[in-house]
Enzyme design. Structure first.
Site, PDB file in Angstrom:
ATOM      1  N   SER A 293       0.795  -1.228   0.000  1.00  0.00           N
ATOM      2  CA  SER A 293       0.000   0.000   0.000  1.00  0.00           C
ATOM      3  C   SER A 293       0.827   1.279   0.000  1.00  0.00           C
ATOM      4  CB  SER A 293      -0.949   0.015   1.202  1.00  0.00           C
ATOM      5  OG  SER A 293      -2.028  -0.869   0.994  1.00  0.00           O
TER       6      SER A 293
ATOM      7  N   LYS B  26       0.093   3.588  -2.734  1.00  0.00           N
ATOM      8  CA  LYS B  26      -1.021   4.542  -2.656  1.00  0.00           C
ATOM      9  C   LYS B  26      -0.513   5.979  -2.544  1.00  0.00           C
ATOM     10  CE  LYS B  26      -4.687   1.698  -0.535  1.00  0.00           C
ATOM     11  NZ  LYS B  26      -4.037   0.384  -0.285  1.00  0.00           N
TER      12      LYS B  26
ATOM     13  N   SER C  63      -5.890   3.258   4.660  1.00  0.00           N
ATOM     14  CA  SER C  63      -5.375   2.471   3.537  1.00  0.00           C
ATOM     15  C   SER C  63      -6.486   1.728   2.803  1.00  0.00           C
ATOM     16  CB  SER C  63      -4.317   1.469   4.026  1.00  0.00           C
ATOM     17  OG  SER C  63      -3.481   1.069   2.968  1.00  0.00           O
TER      18      SER C  63
ATOM     19  N   LYS D  60       3.063   6.477   5.186  1.00  0.00           N
ATOM     20  CA  LYS D  60       2.221   5.391   4.669  1.00  0.00           C
ATOM     21  C   LYS D  60       2.783   4.024   5.003  1.00  0.00           C
ATOM     22  CE  LYS D  60      -1.458   4.086   2.647  1.00  0.00           C
ATOM     23  NZ  LYS D  60      -1.463   2.961   3.610  1.00  0.00           N
TER      24      LYS D  60
END
Length: 470
Positions: A104, A107, A164, A293
């Site tokens: 992720s 992202k 997320s 993140k």
């Protein structure tokens, strides 16, 4: 070419030379009534092209320091990197150029593009997005969107950045790219090239493995999402630098996506500085940390891109392939501690500063023959903690004649200056280039002014030539 005079020329030859020179001057003076002769500066500019000078700045007193190697940290990762945000300087690197599944963390590219579209006015935070069947079908982390649901861009962005959420991520991607996640992925890969990300390839907007994507939506080439730690740091730096308000969302500890939800969306980032009072997370809370993140898939392991700011220095760390959700934060703490314990940022030149030894740059066809210049931005370097920068050199590159031709407005770029800082304790030289800009305007010179300037230059050159012969 230097002319040589024999003994027989003597004083008579010199007198003859003077007479010839004066006659030549009179003839040129008559010709100049109809033709302006280029000034010496204009002629030199026309033939020399871009000029280059190099000077050393004055060295300041500096202590010595010993910086331990990255190996001494005993990091349990597949790869890791640490950079300083304002300079992009790499402070630690372990296998950082290997392309690995980022999960992720990919992202962040979706986050960047969404933020950029808002910044450019292409979309608004309060735009309402209608959820598609593809977005609703996403698995893994999600906020359980249903086809036809309507939510604002900001709410979906928060669900993506904080929780997320894969379904919220795809809904945003499709909204930007006309209903097609595949078209959005093209934007992601194009932006990666623009950023100079050498290994990055995106298969989807979420970072999910292709096998976990809804049937019929997988990329035809079958290439999985990969990104090196180095490329991940580049992406994170663009978020931090280009969108400095990023942390208004990334530092949110939890929020309710819908007012009717029983449980809030909790930030997967346990290291948030604000978590120091949260029982479950306070052991991992890191002073100054406000993003960025997390990521996890079976293929990627546990990953985390973190950023923290202390005493005016912002660091960005990336760890990939750790063994557990706890370990990704434990390893990140080691990396960030290494940076804050051993390095600091020092400014060697401020924004709008005059350069020692370079007060002006020549102007072509102006009311003045030169204009004062200053730097358009500050120049920072990372130094071993407790030291001052030494061995700083600069190279000046003057703009071509066209750019330096009057009229010139204040703030116009007339060249560049590149600073290079070398330190034996640092793994790489630090090179920073900024523009040299006019600090005041210069009007175009009148015909009469240019005419007399050209005559003056011509006479000056000729008399200097004669003078040098005696």
């Amino acid at each position: 070419m230097e002319r040589k005079w024999g003994k027989q020329t003597g004083k008579k030859s010199k007198r003859q030379l003077i007479k010839k020179s004066v006659a030549s001057l009179m003839l040129v003076n008559m010709l100049c009534l109809s033709t302006i002769v280029p000034t010496a500066a204009m002629a030199a500019s026309a033939t020399s092209g871009t000029s280059t000078d190099q000077k050393s700045t004055e060295a300041t007193a500096s202590g010595s320091t010993s910086i331990p190697s990255a190996d001494s940290l005993g990091l349990q990762v597949k790869s890791a990197i640490l950079i300083e945000a304002t300079t992009g300087k790499v402070l630690l690197s372990i296998n950082s150029d290997e392309a690995l599944p980022p999960a992720s963390m990919s992202k962040m590219m979706t986050e960047y593009i969404v933020s950029d579209y808002v910044k450019q006015g292409k979309i608004k935070w309060d735009d309402v997005v209608t959820v598609s069947a593809n977005a609703a079908a996403q698995v893994g982390s999600r906020v359980f969107l249903a086809e036809g649901d309507k939510h604002t861009v900001l709410d979906l962005y928060k669900a993506m950045a904080v929780g997320s959420a894969n379904d919220a991520t795809v809904a945003l991607a499709e909204y930007i790219a006309g209903g097609s996640e595949k078209e959005f992925v093209k934007l992601m890969n194009e932006k990666a090239k623009d950023f100079g990300m050498k290994t990055a390839h995106f298969a989807n907007a979420t970072g999910l493995s292709i096998a976990d994507m809804p049937k019929g939506t997988q990329p035809e080439d079958g290439k999985e999402t990969v990104m090196s730690a180095s490329d991940t740091a580049i992406l994170a730096r663009h978020i931090v630098v280009d969108h400095p308000d990023f942390n208004e969302v990334t530092k949110i500890q939890s929020f309710k996506f819908r007012s009717t939800d029983k449980s809030p969306v909790v930030n997967w980032n346990w290291m948030l500085a604000s978590n120091s009072s949260i029982t479950n997370f306070k052991a991992y809370a890191y002073p100054g940390l406000d993003g960025l993140k997390t990521g996890h898939t079976n293929a990627a392991g546990q990953c985390f891109t973190g950023t923290a700011e202390r005493n005016g220095m912002r660091l960005i760390s990336v760890v990939m392939g750790t063994s557990s959700d706890k370990q990704r934060f434990i390893q990140t703490k080691k990396v960030l501690d290494y940076g804050f314990d051993h390095f600091e940022v020092k400014q060697i030149v401020g924004a709008k500063s005059a350069v020692s030894g370079l007060a002006t740059i020549p102007v072509v066809k102006g009311s003045a023959t030169e204009v004062p210049v200053v730097t358009d931005a500050a120049v920072n370097v990372v130094v071993p903690k407790g030291t001052n920068p030494q061995n700083v050199t600069y190279t000046v590159s003057q703009a071509d004649e066209t750019a330096r031709t009057a009229p010139i407005e204040a703030g116009k770029a007339l060249g560049t200056i590149t600073y290079t800082y070398k330190n034996d304790s640092m793994p790489q030289d630090q090179v920073t280039t900024v523009n040299l800009i006019a600090s005041e305007p210069v009007e175009k010179g009148s015909w009469l002014r240019l005419f007399f300037r050209s005559i003056g230059d011509l006479f000056g050159d000729l008399f200097n030539s004669v003078k040098n012969m005696f």
